[in-house]
Design a protein around this motif. Structure first.
Motif, PDB file in Angstrom:
ATOM      1  N   TYR A 197       0.856  -1.184   0.000  1.00 56.81           N
ATOM      2  CA  TYR A 197       0.000   0.000   0.000  1.00 56.81           C
ATOM      3  C   TYR A 197       0.894   1.236   0.000  1.00 56.81           C
ATOM      4  CZ  TYR A 197      -3.326  -3.483   1.737  1.00 56.81           C
ATOM      5  OH  TYR A 197      -4.102  -4.609   1.893  1.00 56.81           O
ATOM      6  N   LEU A 198       0.656   2.131  -0.938  1.00 52.73           N
ATOM      7  CA  LEU A 198       1.400   3.383  -0.996  1.00 52.73           C
ATOM      8  C   LEU A 198       0.599   4.489  -0.322  1.00 52.73           C
ATOM      9  CD1 LEU A 198       2.682   3.354  -4.702  1.00 52.73           C
ATOM     10  CD2 LEU A 198       3.859   2.528  -2.656  1.00 52.73           C
ATOM     11  N   THR A 199       1.311   5.422   0.286  1.00 53.13           N
ATOM     12  CA  THR A 199       0.658   6.613   0.811  1.00 53.13           C
ATOM     13  C   THR A 199       0.403   7.577  -0.341  1.00 53.13           C
ATOM     14  OG1 THR A 199       2.745   7.748   1.214  1.00 53.13           O
ATOM     15  CG2 THR A 199       1.906   6.318   2.983  1.00 53.13           C
ATOM     16  N   HIS A 200      -0.350   8.634  -0.065  1.00 52.72           N
ATOM     17  CA  HIS A 200      -0.589   9.643  -1.095  1.00 52.72           C
ATOM     18  C   HIS A 200       0.743  10.206  -1.604  1.00 52.72           C
ATOM     19  CE1 HIS A 200      -4.974  10.010  -0.937  1.00 52.72           C
ATOM     20  NE2 HIS A 200      -4.890   9.876   0.387  1.00 52.72           N
ATOM     21  N   ASP A 201       1.641  10.506  -0.664  1.00 53.84           N
ATOM     22  CA  ASP A 201       2.929  11.085  -1.050  1.00 53.84           C
ATOM     23  C   ASP A 201       3.744  10.117  -1.906  1.00 53.84           C
ATOM     24  OD1 ASP A 201       5.096  13.198  -0.655  1.00 53.84           O
ATOM     25  OD2 ASP A 201       6.090  11.408   0.154  1.00 53.84           O
ATOM     26  N   GLN A 202       3.808   8.856  -1.476  1.00 55.66           N
ATOM     27  CA  GLN A 202       4.561   7.858  -2.248  1.00 55.66           C
ATOM     28  C   GLN A 202       3.969   7.662  -3.633  1.00 55.66           C
ATOM     29  OE1 GLN A 202       4.217   4.651   0.598  1.00 55.66           O
ATOM     30  NE2 GLN A 202       6.394   4.825   1.169  1.00 55.66           N
ATOM     31  N   LEU A 203       2.642   7.620  -3.715  1.00 60.77           N
ATOM     32  CA  LEU A 203       1.986   7.410  -5.003  1.00 60.77           C
ATOM     33  C   LEU A 203       2.335   8.528  -5.981  1.00 60.77           C
ATOM     34  CD1 LEU A 203       0.059   5.942  -6.873  1.00 60.77           C
ATOM     35  CD2 LEU A 203      -1.867   7.026  -5.690  1.00 60.77           C
ATOM     36  N   HIS A 204       2.308   9.751  -5.519  1.00 57.94           N
ATOM     37  CA  HIS A 204       2.626  10.879  -6.401  1.00 57.94           C
ATOM     38  C   HIS A 204       4.097  10.848  -6.812  1.00 57.94           C
ATOM     39  CE1 HIS A 204      -1.050  13.400  -6.537  1.00 57.94           C
ATOM     40  NE2 HIS A 204      -1.341  12.747  -5.413  1.00 57.94           N
ATOM     41  N   ARG A 205       4.971  10.512  -5.889  1.00 58.94           N
ATOM     42  CA  ARG A 205       6.404  10.459  -6.211  1.00 58.94           C
ATOM     43  C   ARG A 205       6.689   9.358  -7.241  1.00 58.94           C
ATOM     44  NH1 ARG A 205       9.877  13.244  -2.858  1.00 58.94           N
ATOM     45  NH2 ARG A 205       8.909  14.218  -1.023  1.00 58.94           N
ATOM     46  N   VAL A 206       6.072   8.182  -7.057  1.00 54.86           N
ATOM     47  CA  VAL A 206       6.262   7.090  -8.020  1.00 54.86           C
ATOM     48  C   VAL A 206       5.698   7.479  -9.379  1.00 54.86           C
ATOM     49  CG1 VAL A 206       5.589   4.723  -8.592  1.00 54.86           C
ATOM     50  CG2 VAL A 206       6.331   5.275  -6.280  1.00 54.86           C
ATOM     51  N   ALA A 207       4.562   8.171  -9.383  1.00 54.88           N
ATOM     52  CA  ALA A 207       3.956   8.602 -10.644  1.00 54.88           C
ATOM     53  C   ALA A 207       4.885   9.538 -11.397  1.00 54.88           C
ATOM     54  CB  ALA A 207       2.614   9.283 -10.376  1.00 54.88           C
ATOM     55  N   VAL A 208       5.464  10.500 -10.699  1.00 56.77           N
ATOM     56  CA  VAL A 208       6.390  11.437 -11.352  1.00 56.77           C
ATOM     57  C   VAL A 208       7.607  10.700 -11.893  1.00 56.77           C
ATOM     58  CG1 VAL A 208       7.938  13.385 -10.953  1.00 56.77           C
ATOM     59  CG2 VAL A 208       5.622  13.416  -9.995  1.00 56.77           C
ATOM     60  N   ALA A 209       8.102   9.722 -11.111  1.00 59.26           N
ATOM     61  CA  ALA A 209       9.281   8.963 -11.547  1.00 59.26           C
ATOM     62  C   ALA A 209       8.971   8.038 -12.715  1.00 59.26           C
ATOM     63  CB  ALA A 209       9.831   8.148 -10.374  1.00 59.26           C
ATOM     64  N   SER A 210       7.670   7.803 -12.992  1.00 62.66           N
ATOM     65  CA  SER A 210       7.277   6.904 -14.085  1.00 62.66           C
ATOM     66  C   SER A 210       7.260   7.594 -15.443  1.00 62.66           C
ATOM     67  CB  SER A 210       5.895   6.297 -13.792  1.00 62.66           C
ATOM     68  OG  SER A 210       5.925   5.505 -12.624  1.00 62.66           O
ATOM     69  N   GLY A 211       7.552   8.898 -15.485  1.00 59.86           N
ATOM     70  CA  GLY A 211       7.667   9.600 -16.761  1.00 59.86           C
ATOM     71  C   GLY A 211       6.380   9.605 -17.559  1.00 59.86           C
ATOM     72  N   ARG A 212       6.411   9.046 -18.769  1.00 61.55           N
ATOM     73  CA  ARG A 212       5.262   9.081 -19.669  1.00 61.55           C
ATOM     74  C   ARG A 212       4.070   8.282 -19.139  1.00 61.55           C
ATOM     75  NH1 ARG A 212       4.598   4.512 -22.971  1.00 61.55           N
ATOM     76  NH2 ARG A 212       3.305   5.739 -24.386  1.00 61.55           N
ATOM     77  N   LEU A 213       4.304   7.430 -18.150  1.00 61.62           N
ATOM     78  CA  LEU A 213       3.201   6.647 -17.571  1.00 61.62           C
ATOM     79  C   LEU A 213       2.681   7.271 -16.278  1.00 61.62           C
ATOM     80  CD1 LEU A 213       4.327   2.936 -18.147  1.00 61.62           C
ATOM     81  CD2 LEU A 213       2.972   4.433 -19.614  1.00 61.62           C
ATOM     82  N   ARG A 214       3.002   8.548 -16.052  1.00 62.04           N
ATOM     83  CA  ARG A 214       2.562   9.224 -14.827  1.00 62.04           C
ATOM     84  C   ARG A 214       1.042   9.173 -14.672  1.00 62.04           C
ATOM     85  NH1 ARG A 214       2.759  15.798 -13.976  1.00 62.04           N
ATOM     86  NH2 ARG A 214       1.774  15.856 -11.894  1.00 62.04           N
ATOM     87  N   THR A 215       0.322   9.521 -15.726  1.00 58.16           N
ATOM     88  CA  THR A 215      -1.144   9.538 -15.636  1.00 58.16           C
ATOM     89  C   THR A 215      -1.697   8.140 -15.383  1.00 58.16           C
ATOM     90  OG1 THR A 215      -1.196  11.400 -17.183  1.00 58.16           O
ATOM     91  CG2 THR A 215      -3.258  10.210 -16.837  1.00 58.16           C
ATOM     92  N   LEU A 216      -1.108   7.134 -16.022  1.00 56.27           N
ATOM     93  CA  LEU A 216      -1.557   5.757 -15.829  1.00 56.27           C
ATOM     94  C   LEU A 216      -1.389   5.330 -14.379  1.00 56.27           C
ATOM     95  CD1 LEU A 216      -2.452   2.943 -16.885  1.00 56.27           C
ATOM     96  CD2 LEU A 216      -0.032   2.467 -17.319  1.00 56.27           C
ATOM     97  N   VAL A 217      -0.235   5.624 -13.781  1.00 50.56           N
ATOM     98  CA  VAL A 217       0.020   5.236 -12.399  1.00 50.56           C
ATOM     99  C   VAL A 217      -0.990   5.886 -11.459  1.00 50.56           C
ATOM    100  CG1 VAL A 217       1.670   5.419 -10.496  1.00 50.56           C
ATOM    101  CG2 VAL A 217       2.470   4.759 -12.761  1.00 50.56           C
ATOM    102  N   LEU A 218      -1.264   7.159 -11.669  1.00 43.62           N
ATOM    103  CA  LEU A 218      -2.243   7.850 -10.824  1.00 43.62           C
ATOM    104  C   LEU A 218      -3.653   7.302 -11.049  1.00 43.62           C
ATOM    105  CD1 LEU A 218      -0.914  11.508 -11.129  1.00 43.62           C
ATOM    106  CD2 LEU A 218      -0.802  10.027  -9.119  1.00 43.62           C
ATOM    107  N   LEU A 219      -3.962   6.961 -12.283  1.00 41.61           N
ATOM    108  CA  LEU A 219      -5.273   6.380 -12.588  1.00 41.61           C
ATOM    109  C   LEU A 219      -5.453   5.047 -11.868  1.00 41.61           C
ATOM    110  CD1 LEU A 219      -7.849   6.588 -14.483  1.00 41.61           C
ATOM    111  CD2 LEU A 219      -6.603   5.054 -16.003  1.00 41.61           C
ATOM    112  N   LEU A 220      -4.441   4.204 -11.912  1.00 35.76           N
ATOM    113  CA  LEU A 220      -4.523   2.907 -11.240  1.00 35.76           C
ATOM    114  C   LEU A 220      -4.597   3.076  -9.731  1.00 35.76           C
ATOM    115  CD1 LEU A 220      -1.880   0.859 -13.310  1.00 35.76           C
ATOM    116  CD2 LEU A 220      -4.365   0.817 -13.554  1.00 35.76           C
ATOM    117  N   GLY A 221      -3.852   4.037  -9.202  1.00 35.88           N
ATOM    118  CA  GLY A 221      -3.790   4.229  -7.760  1.00 35.88           C
ATOM    119  C   GLY A 221      -5.005   4.917  -7.167  1.00 35.88           C
ATOM    120  N   TYR A 222      -5.710   5.729  -7.973  1.00 39.94           N
ATOM    121  CA  TYR A 222      -6.846   6.477  -7.445  1.00 39.94           C
ATOM    122  C   TYR A 222      -8.207   6.025  -7.998  1.00 39.94           C
ATOM    123  CZ  TYR A 222      -3.950   9.872  -4.988  1.00 39.94           C
ATOM    124  OH  TYR A 222      -3.077  10.469  -4.099  1.00 39.94           O
TER     125      TYR A 222
END
Length: 400
Positions: free
Chosen positions: A200-225
């Motif tokens: 389980y990621l926290t809100h902060d971790q989720l956003h940091r991982v999304a930014v680090a995912s580059g072109r898949l940033r939106t996808l990571v946030l979509l899956l997480g939220y």
């Protein structure tokens, strides 16, 4: 047209025959079979008008066998001896043919288990010779020794359970088709599934991982939220996304099928659902979509478009989690768990989480995430304390 035989049954003596005399009396004399083979023949006509027989040296044995056959027909336990002689492999192929309406991935999974684990051992075994003891020993051995094809390499508990489930389904089909009187795969001891640690990621971790995912940033946030399965997100089309209303219509999924490739089909539970989208994710989706047509995919492969594959997404996600503190080892699928965790911590009840994730029942949601819901155990204990104190006070007043 062949006439259907009438229902009848009996035991007869093959070594003698009854001869009628000219005066109308009868006498018994040796038959042409006298002294040849077993003396007693038990035979009966089944419910379909077919005759069956079996020879015995003793009359009592012939009568016992015949009584059992008749009893099984009355109780519904009777099976055609010819049908029980069909091999497991033959019936397994017939069973698989009835699964044409299942998803291609499901059918491919059945095919793989049959070819690599089950059929090498049971293909040529007649159904009547598939015995509980032999099957249990074999299933248990899969954990330690593996199958014939993977000898020496034990199978995981999950794979052993899948194998048993498939064999049980084939034998259930055999019972219903009157090949067998009972399913010998029922009630077997199976290995326990190991407990898997959910990330389980926290809100902060989720956003940091999304930014680090580059072109898949939106996808990571979509899956997480939004809680979509990866296959559902990969199959999303522009027309499925309403950025104004902040809603996504989940209607299809794409998955990899062995020997076929990526195949689009219905969602896991064969039902569509609508999920809410946070405002900041909706804005990112609007940028992602741009002015593309409604039939265009929202997320595409970097290799010339087309579906984004699970392998590509996992590679990018693993690189991103490796550089964010506390996230190394978190899996892409854990974003779905993260969505459940964040929704529950925000106050969502079990039915909301069920609809969000697309679970078939709320029971499944509770089994998987029940430990995340706040409990009232302390409140219950405090209430008991208060009640006990009030009772004790009342008793003291009466005594005094």
């Amino acid at each position: 047209m062949t006439a259907i035989r009438k229902r009848r049954a009996g035991v007869e003596d093959r070594w003698t025959r009854t001869v009628r005399q000219s005066d109308g009396t009868t006498k018994t004399e040796p038959s042409t079979n006298h002294g040849k083979g077993s003396r007693w023949r038990a035979r009966y006509v089944d419910i379909d008008g077919r005759e069956h027989e079996k020879l015995f040296p003793r009359k009592v044995d012939a009568q016992t066998w015949l009584d059992n056959q008749i009893s099984d027909q009355v109780t519904g336990m009777w099976t055609d001896p010819a049908k029980s002689g069909v091999t497991f492999g033959t019936l397994a192929e017939r069973w698989l043919g009835t699964k044409a309406t299942r998803s291609p991935k499901t059918v491919a999974g059945y095919r793989s288990i049959l070819d690599t684990i089950v059929l090498p051992r049971w293909r040529d075994v007649p159904l009547r010779d598939v015995r509980y003891e032999d099957l249990q020993v074999w299933v248990t051995g899969l954990s330690a020794d593996g199958s014939v094809r993977f000898e020496g390499k034990g199978l995981s508990a999950s794979r052993v359970r899948q194998t048993h489930q498939l064999i049980g389904a084939v034998l259930k089909f055999a019972v219903r088709a009157k090949h067998l009187p009972a399913n010998v795969a029922d009630g077997m001891d199976l290995p326990r599934l190991p407990e898997t640690e959910q990330g389980y990621l926290t809100h902060d971790q989720l956003h940091r991982v999304a930014v680090a995912s580059g072109r898949l940033r939106t996808l990571v946030l979509l899956l997480g939220y939004c809680g979509l399965r990866f296959g559902e997100a990969a199959a999303l089309q522009v027309a499925d996304v309403d950025v104004t209303a902040r809603r996504i219509r989940v209607r299809r999924s794409v998955t990899y099928v062995r020997k076929t490739g990526l195949v689009e089909g219905p969602t896991k539970n064969h039902s569509s659902r609508t999920v809410p989208v946070p405002t900041f994710v909706a804005r990112l989706l609007a940028t992602e979509i741009g002015d593309r047509e409604g039939s265009a995919l929202v997320f595409t492969s970097a290799r010339g478009g087309g579906y984004l594959t699970l392998g590509q997404a996992r590679y990018t996600f693993q690189k991103a989690t490796a550089v964010v503190d506390g996230c190394d080892g978190v899996r892409l699928h854990d974003l779905r768990h993260t969505c459940a965790s964040l929704a529950i911590s925000s106050g969502a009840n079990v039915k909301v989480v069920q609809r969000l994730l697309g679970h078939k029942t709320a029971v499944l949601t509770l089994d998987r995430y029940g430990h995340l819901f706040p409990d009232d155990l302390d409140a219950v204990a405090d209430a008991f304390d208060a009640a006990a104190e009030a009772t004790a006070g009342g008793l003291r007043a009466v005594v005094s």
